[in-house]
Design a protein around this motif. Sequence first.
Motif, mmCIF file in Angstrom:
data_model
loop_
_atom_site.group_PDB
_atom_site.id
_atom_site.type_symbol
_atom_site.label_atom_id
_atom_site.label_comp_id
_atom_site.label_asym_id
_atom_site.label_seq_id
_atom_site.Cartn_x
_atom_site.Cartn_y
_atom_site.Cartn_z
ATOM 1 N N ALA A 57 36.329 23.302 64.509
ATOM 2 C CA ALA A 57 35.717 24.908 63.988
ATOM 3 C C ALA A 57 34.525 24.307 63.725
ATOM 4 O O ALA A 57 33.812 23.494 63.105
ATOM 5 C CB ALA A 57 36.878 25.969 63.008
ATOM 6 N N ILE A 58 33.588 25.167 63.410
ATOM 7 C CA ILE A 58 32.081 24.655 63.173
ATOM 8 C C ILE A 58 32.193 24.815 61.510
ATOM 9 O O ILE A 58 33.154 25.642 61.030
ATOM 10 C CB ILE A 58 30.881 25.470 63.454
ATOM 11 N N PRO A 59 31.755 23.239 61.188
ATOM 12 C CA PRO A 59 31.775 23.372 59.460
ATOM 13 C C PRO A 59 31.468 24.759 58.253
ATOM 14 O O PRO A 59 30.435 25.330 59.199
ATOM 15 C CB PRO A 59 30.994 21.878 58.776
ATOM 16 N N GLN A 60 32.126 24.371 57.685
ATOM 17 C CA GLN A 60 31.964 25.495 56.566
ATOM 18 C C GLN A 60 30.356 26.359 56.731
ATOM 19 O O GLN A 60 29.766 25.579 55.599
ATOM 20 C CB GLN A 60 33.040 25.951 55.435
ATOM 21 N N ILE A 61 29.265 27.089 56.618
ATOM 22 C CA ILE A 61 28.720 27.543 56.607
ATOM 23 C C ILE A 61 28.496 28.701 55.759
ATOM 24 O O ILE A 61 29.404 29.572 56.247
ATOM 25 C CB ILE A 61 27.253 27.214 58.025
ATOM 26 N N SER A 62 27.465 28.926 54.752
ATOM 27 C CA SER A 62 27.542 29.883 54.222
ATOM 28 C C SER A 62 25.839 30.487 53.794
ATOM 29 O O SER A 62 24.997 29.971 53.964
ATOM 30 C CB SER A 62 27.608 30.674 52.772
ATOM 31 N N THR A 63 25.607 31.824 53.413
ATOM 32 C CA THR A 63 24.197 31.938 53.351
ATOM 33 C C THR A 63 23.974 31.671 51.475
ATOM 34 O O THR A 63 24.727 32.261 50.813
ATOM 35 C CB THR A 63 23.841 33.918 52.926
ATOM 36 N N PHE A 120 33.551 36.563 64.417
ATOM 37 C CA PHE A 120 33.745 37.428 65.250
ATOM 38 C C PHE A 120 34.763 38.480 64.346
ATOM 39 O O PHE A 120 36.224 38.752 64.260
ATOM 40 C CB PHE A 120 35.472 35.974 65.437
ATOM 41 N N SER A 121 34.279 38.601 63.217
ATOM 42 C CA SER A 121 34.804 40.005 62.757
ATOM 43 C C SER A 121 34.005 40.600 61.539
ATOM 44 O O SER A 121 32.738 40.350 61.678
ATOM 45 C CB SER A 121 35.632 39.187 61.463
ATOM 46 N N ASP A 122 34.253 41.472 60.584
ATOM 47 C CA ASP A 122 33.244 41.939 59.454
ATOM 48 C C ASP A 122 33.294 40.743 58.311
ATOM 49 O O ASP A 122 32.569 42.056 57.452
ATOM 50 C CB ASP A 122 33.729 43.393 59.948
ATOM 51 N N LEU A 123 33.424 39.955 58.299
ATOM 52 C CA LEU A 123 33.491 39.105 57.049
ATOM 53 C C LEU A 123 32.109 38.323 57.451
ATOM 54 O O LEU A 123 31.336 38.040 57.881
ATOM 55 C CB LEU A 123 34.276 38.395 57.324
ATOM 56 N N TYR A 124 31.505 38.546 55.859
ATOM 57 C CA TYR A 124 30.605 37.919 55.767
ATOM 58 C C TYR A 124 30.474 37.226 54.375
ATOM 59 O O TYR A 124 31.253 36.731 53.765
ATOM 60 C CB TYR A 124 29.357 38.960 54.921
ATOM 61 N N PHE A 125 29.772 35.767 54.657
ATOM 62 C CA PHE A 125 29.875 34.192 53.995
ATOM 63 C C PHE A 125 28.470 34.342 52.848
ATOM 64 O O PHE A 125 27.565 34.035 53.036
ATOM 65 C CB PHE A 125 29.844 33.245 54.762
ATOM 66 N N LEU A 126 29.176 34.037 51.747
ATOM 67 C CA LEU A 126 28.437 33.726 50.710
ATOM 68 C C LEU A 126 28.148 32.424 49.808
ATOM 69 O O LEU A 126 29.407 31.675 49.700
ATOM 70 C CB LEU A 126 27.994 34.733 49.483
ATOM 71 N N SER A 127 27.277 32.242 49.468
ATOM 72 C CA SER A 127 27.878 30.608 48.483
ATOM 73 C C SER A 127 27.512 31.132 47.266
ATOM 74 O O SER A 127 27.299 31.490 46.934
ATOM 75 C CB SER A 127 26.397 29.380 48.821
#
Length: 591
Positions: free
Chosen positions: A353-359, A420-427
């Motif tokens: 998997a791609i290393p974990q990235i967020s905003t 792939f989903s409705d999830l958003y990633f925050l720092s």
Amino acid sequence: MKTLYRFTILVLLLAIAAHEAQAANEITGANSSRGVIAGRVTDARGVAQGGITVNLLRMDGSMVQRVTTQDGGRYRAEGLEPGFYAVEIILPTFLPFWKTPVFIRSGAEFLLDISLGDLSSAVELQWPERPSDAREAWKQVLRNSSRPRPILRFQQQGNSSTPQLASVTDPYDRALHGTVQFRAGNESERFGQNAGLHTTFDMEYDWNDASVMRIAGSGGWERNTPAASFRTALDRELENGGSSSFSATVRQLFLPADYWQSNSATSTDSRVQSVTIGYEEEKRIGERVLVHYGALLDTVSVGDIIRRWSPFGRVTYVDAKNRKLVMEYTAASPRLLPSDMKSASAGVEQWLAIPQISTGADSRPVLEGGSHAEVSWEQPIGPQQRIELAAFYDSLTNLAFSVATQGNGQWLEGTLRDPFSDLYFLSGGDFSSGGVRSAISTKLGENSELIIGYSYAKGLRATSDELQAENAQSVRQQIQPRLNHSATIEWHTIVPGADTQVITSYRWVPSRTVVATDIYGRGMGQANPFLNLIVLQPLPSPEILPGRFQATADFSNILGRGFIPIHLPGGENGYILPSARAFRGGFNFIF
């Protein structure tokens, strides 16, 4: 804290040096010129295997010594002359184990822990209707069950009618084996990790007696977004009993044209790419010390180009009573190291998997990382139990957490959405914390083990049970690092008769937990938050195929616990997911 940690490390190193000096003085007489091979035999789940016969052979295939493992899985072969050896285990209920070369030095002890793969397919014995037709099938059995060896035949010599014994070398002197997975399900745990439908393969090719080529990859598709990853590694056995590995991993997502328009203005590139180059080496120092070190170079292109250099090292010391002391440090590390992926298929999927990235706070992509230092101690406390104690210090950067929305998501505009989903990633920002971990493992039966774990360290928590927010930035401001307790109970078992493997775990975390403690822990008792279940079921396999099928089912957060509501102006709602409720199932083909 850093001064105390350095002092602790210094004391431990001095203790090891003193113990080594004492052990060296005890080696006298003829035994000083002999060597030892010792270790522990377990199954794929880590359950100790007692009563197992371990064969030690010379490089020409001749038998040197047979030893039997004790109740705790430990074995020890003494009085070995210096030189190269092979270690072999062949059992009807496990895949064959073969390791060579194993180099024994004068007066030294070689530590070799063995993990046996399961062999669940049924075996039926019958007399063939035409014995001549069984010849090629029997050759295939010999090739797949042990190392290449000569095949003995009778042949005619000249005009003599008396058969003569001849040796013909088997040309099948290399082996390819591995696993192919076909899986489907919902919800990614990390950015771009799990497409709804994807295939993963993990294979090993025995290049020669001292080298193994490892190849792994995956491909998937969901929401008009294809994804692909590929990894290759060359592992080499060194003459001094150590090993080295060089690896390269390439990952890529092909995003739809409108992805960046609806999520972020930082890029218009239709691809997210990641490349990781790694090198690691393992060496033995003296009789009881194993040193493992290496480095990773990550490059991620997600609008901006982000690079990260991560050296790591680990020192393991095992005394005469099989007690283990481990000291390790990783700088700017991902949550998984290359050597960790060899132990389980889940590790392979995470590494691909791609290393974990967020905003980040400035609405630009950031890469999760952090340094991790740890000292751990493991020892048996009886024939059926073992215990682990650890102290660690983490300095985490851009620790990511996931948010979902029940509306149009305008309040999350400019935030990275999982394709792939409705999830958003925050720092969740940066923080440092020391912590402790403990775990005890008890074997309940021949095929059953119970593990209980506990940890105490900082994790991310929400400031209240329900959050009031206007945008992503206001949500981030209400997430703070706090010292937390966490407890885990995990049960591994194999159902008699059906050979069904079941792994059940429950991890308790405090309310309002966003990210649980000890994210880098790799010891016993590590599990995702809340109730989880994994089932592996062997399936009948056609005899014409050189392998076996296995059905898989993976349930995460079955009870749907831990969600933190977010209330927004205008009546729109969202929620934070410390662990997504998800199901993934499929089939494995193991060959």
